[in-house]
Scaffold this motif. Structure first.
Motif, mmCIF file in Angstrom:
data_model
loop_
_atom_site.group_PDB
_atom_site.id
_atom_site.type_symbol
_atom_site.label_atom_id
_atom_site.label_comp_id
_atom_site.label_asym_id
_atom_site.label_seq_id
_atom_site.Cartn_x
_atom_site.Cartn_y
_atom_site.Cartn_z
ATOM 1 N N GLY A 1 -7.550 -8.758 0.349
ATOM 2 C CA GLY A 1 -6.825 -8.648 1.612
ATOM 3 C C GLY A 1 -5.434 -8.104 1.385
ATOM 4 N N GLU A 2 -4.414 -8.839 1.786
ATOM 5 C CA GLU A 2 -3.026 -8.414 1.603
ATOM 6 C C GLU A 2 -2.443 -8.887 0.272
ATOM 7 O OE1 GLU A 2 -1.486 -6.402 3.718
ATOM 8 O OE2 GLU A 2 -3.373 -6.353 4.877
ATOM 9 N N GLU A 3 -3.201 -9.676 -0.482
ATOM 10 C CA GLU A 3 -2.706 -10.219 -1.747
ATOM 11 C C GLU A 3 -3.018 -9.275 -2.917
ATOM 12 O OE1 GLU A 3 -3.543 -14.701 -2.166
ATOM 13 O OE2 GLU A 3 -5.216 -13.937 -0.946
ATOM 14 N N CYS A 4 -2.195 -9.346 -3.975
ATOM 15 C CA CYS A 4 -2.465 -8.667 -5.231
ATOM 16 C C CYS A 4 -1.964 -9.578 -6.351
ATOM 17 C CB CYS A 4 -1.780 -7.301 -5.293
ATOM 18 S SG CYS A 4 -2.206 -6.349 -6.770
ATOM 19 N N PHE A 5 -2.855 -9.949 -7.286
ATOM 20 C CA PHE A 5 -2.461 -10.910 -8.313
ATOM 21 C C PHE A 5 -3.258 -10.648 -9.594
ATOM 22 C CE2 PHE A 5 -5.591 -12.647 -5.396
ATOM 23 C CZ PHE A 5 -6.609 -13.100 -6.232
ATOM 24 N N LEU A 6 -2.796 -11.241 -10.701
ATOM 25 C CA LEU A 6 -3.439 -11.108 -12.001
ATOM 26 C C LEU A 6 -4.234 -12.357 -12.323
ATOM 27 C CD1 LEU A 6 -0.589 -9.517 -14.158
ATOM 28 C CD2 LEU A 6 -2.513 -8.337 -13.084
#
Length: 481
Positions: free
Chosen positions: A425-430
């Motif tokens: 969605g609107e998130e971006c993470f490792l």
């Protein structure tokens, strides 16, 4: 004049099932030379480079379905090219060669084309190069040169050509092409001495092929001209127009043109043959592969985790598990993760019928392996059941899956090795090893490998429908719709 290799890489290789599948055909398999047959075909060019002016960046015609692995294998072998012509549908070898000829003529390059199927074996590359060199003068003069193989036995699986002149005169006019014979006729051809196996390798000028295909199969020429005229380029890929090419008749080089030339002496295009003794083999079926492979003291060809006792003249290929054979002879046993073939060596031509049956029944084993290659890496469908599926996904360093969403399934991702960059969605993470995340139904998402080592994850899918066609691609680096 430069020789431009044209590698025809569109075949499906059904008789080498279960290793060969529709989406991963035999020319992409390493079954003979420590490289795939496509790579071995490209590497054959180096011996030619010492004798003639030849491009080491071949024109390759292949099906759009396996374009990325084709490009990757060419890069790995050192013969990368910017001219991979993509066929949206298979239409046999005559349209494929026509596309390549028109591509070059569109650049004002009336080169000599060396047309080679990607699924043949040639043991002696130097002898192959000498045969090509012998055919260059006739091809430059406007003839179509075909390379004939002196038969070593009464083979019923190959087409033949008859040369009425002395077979040692190089090149010699072809008097007739004949179909695959029965055993009795093949014996007669062998005894006659004027018959050669038709290797399916040709040398000719691009303009000569355009003229010949226009005379004998104008529908093919017209459809291919339309397809090339409306083509687009995507990095190394030439995408011919799908609608125009779908209207093209399907025909082989032999049927469309070559078989008609001996009966048309006034057409302005001659057909000549160069006898070739280069250890050639059309690796069309398992018995042919057994014939050219290294064998043990009992004439067995054994690959993979194989144990045999009292076994003779048998081929056993184990891809995923231990295979043991006791007291058998003249068999072919091929094991993969999702299918096992057991056949008598004399019946391997009938494997095609098994594949056709699987296709009629809609079985996935006819189309693809459990392990499926993608431009970013591959996935392996480990397990599946009602409303769930488990995949092992490996992403190459720098690889990026498409930004996508699904209407019918949710996904759970667990990182086994490496580092994952996840868009949800609107998130971006490792995520790193032993971490996980959840992708709900209908949420856009993307998986990337930002690291320098392969990324490996386990994906668990759950939902009412788990087919690969439930992918809505919102953005894709590889041009997939």
């Amino acid at each position: 004049m430069q020789v431009v290799p044209v590698i025809l890489s569109g075949g499906s290789g059904t008789r080498l099932w279960p290793l060969s599948r529709a989406r991963h055909p035999k020319q992409l398999l390493d079954v003979v030379e420590g490289a795939s047959m496509l790579q071995a075909t490209a590497m054959r060019l180096q011996a030619l480079a010492d004798l003639v002016d030849i491009s080491l960046a071949p024109v390759v015609v292949c099906n759009e379905e396996y374009r990325f692995i084709t490009a990757e294998q060419l890069v790995e072998s050192g013969y990368a090219t910017r001219d991979i012509v993509l066929e949206p549908v298979g239409r046999n070898t005559a349209p494929a060669l026509t596309l390549a000829a028109l591509l070059l003529l569109g650049r004002q390059d009336d080169a000599l084309l060396l047309a080679m199927p990607a699924d043949h074996f040639v043991a002696d590359r130097e002898a192959f190069a000498q045969a090509v060199l012998a055919g260059v003068p006739a091809a430059l003069a406007g003839d179509i040169v075909t390379f004939g193989v002196r038969p070593s036995h009464p083979e019923t699986g190959y087409g033949y050509m008859r040369v009425d002149a002395a077979i040692d005169s190089i090149p010699c006019p072809v008097a007739a092409f004949v179909e695959k014979p029965n055993a009795q006729t093949a014996e007669r051809y062998l005894a006659d001495g004027r018959y050669l196996w038709n290797s399916g390798i040709f040398l000719l000028r691009a303009s000569v092929w355009r003229r010949a295909i226009g005379m004998f199969s104008p529908e093919i020429l017209g459809a291919c001209e339309d397809a090339v005229r409306r083509s687009t380029r995507d990095v190394d890929f030439v995408r011919v127009n799908a609608e125009a090419f779908a209207a093209c008749p399907s025909d082989s080089i032999d049927y469309a043109v070559l078989e008609k030339l001996p009966a048309s002496p006034d057409c302005g295009v001659g057909i000549k043959a160069v006898p070739m003794d280069a250890g050639w083999c059309d690796v069309g079926a398992w018995d042919a592969l057994w014939g050219i492979s290294a064998k043990d003291a009992d004439d067995n060809v054994l690959r993979g985790d194989v144990v045999v006792e009292e076994t003779r003249s048998t081929m056993v290929i184990a891809s995923d598990r231990l295979v043991a054979c006791i007291g058998v002879e003249d068999l072919v046993v091929v094991e993969t993760t999702d299918a096992v073939l057991v056949a008598h060596k004399n019946a391997t031509q009938a494997v095609r019928g098994i594949v056709q049956r699987l296709q009629r029944e809609g079985r996935s084993e006819a189309e693809a392996h459990r392990k499926v290659h993608r431009p970013w890496g591959y996935y392996d469908a480990i397990d599946a059941g009602e409303r769930f599926q488990v995949k092992r996904i490996v992403v190459k360093p720098g690889g990026t899956l498409s930004l996508q969403m699904h209407h019918h399934r949710a996904e759970h991702w667990i990182v086994v090795r490496g580092t994952a960059r996840v868009t949800r969605g609107e998130e971006c993470f490792l995520l790193t090893e032993n971490q996980s995340t959840y992708i709900p139904v209908g949420v856009s998402h993307r998986l990337e490998n930002p690291g320098k080592l392969p990324l490996e994850i386990i994906e668990v899918q759950s939902g009412s429908y788990l087919g690969e066609d439930d992918i809505v691609r919102l953005a894709d680096y590889y041009g997939r719709g």
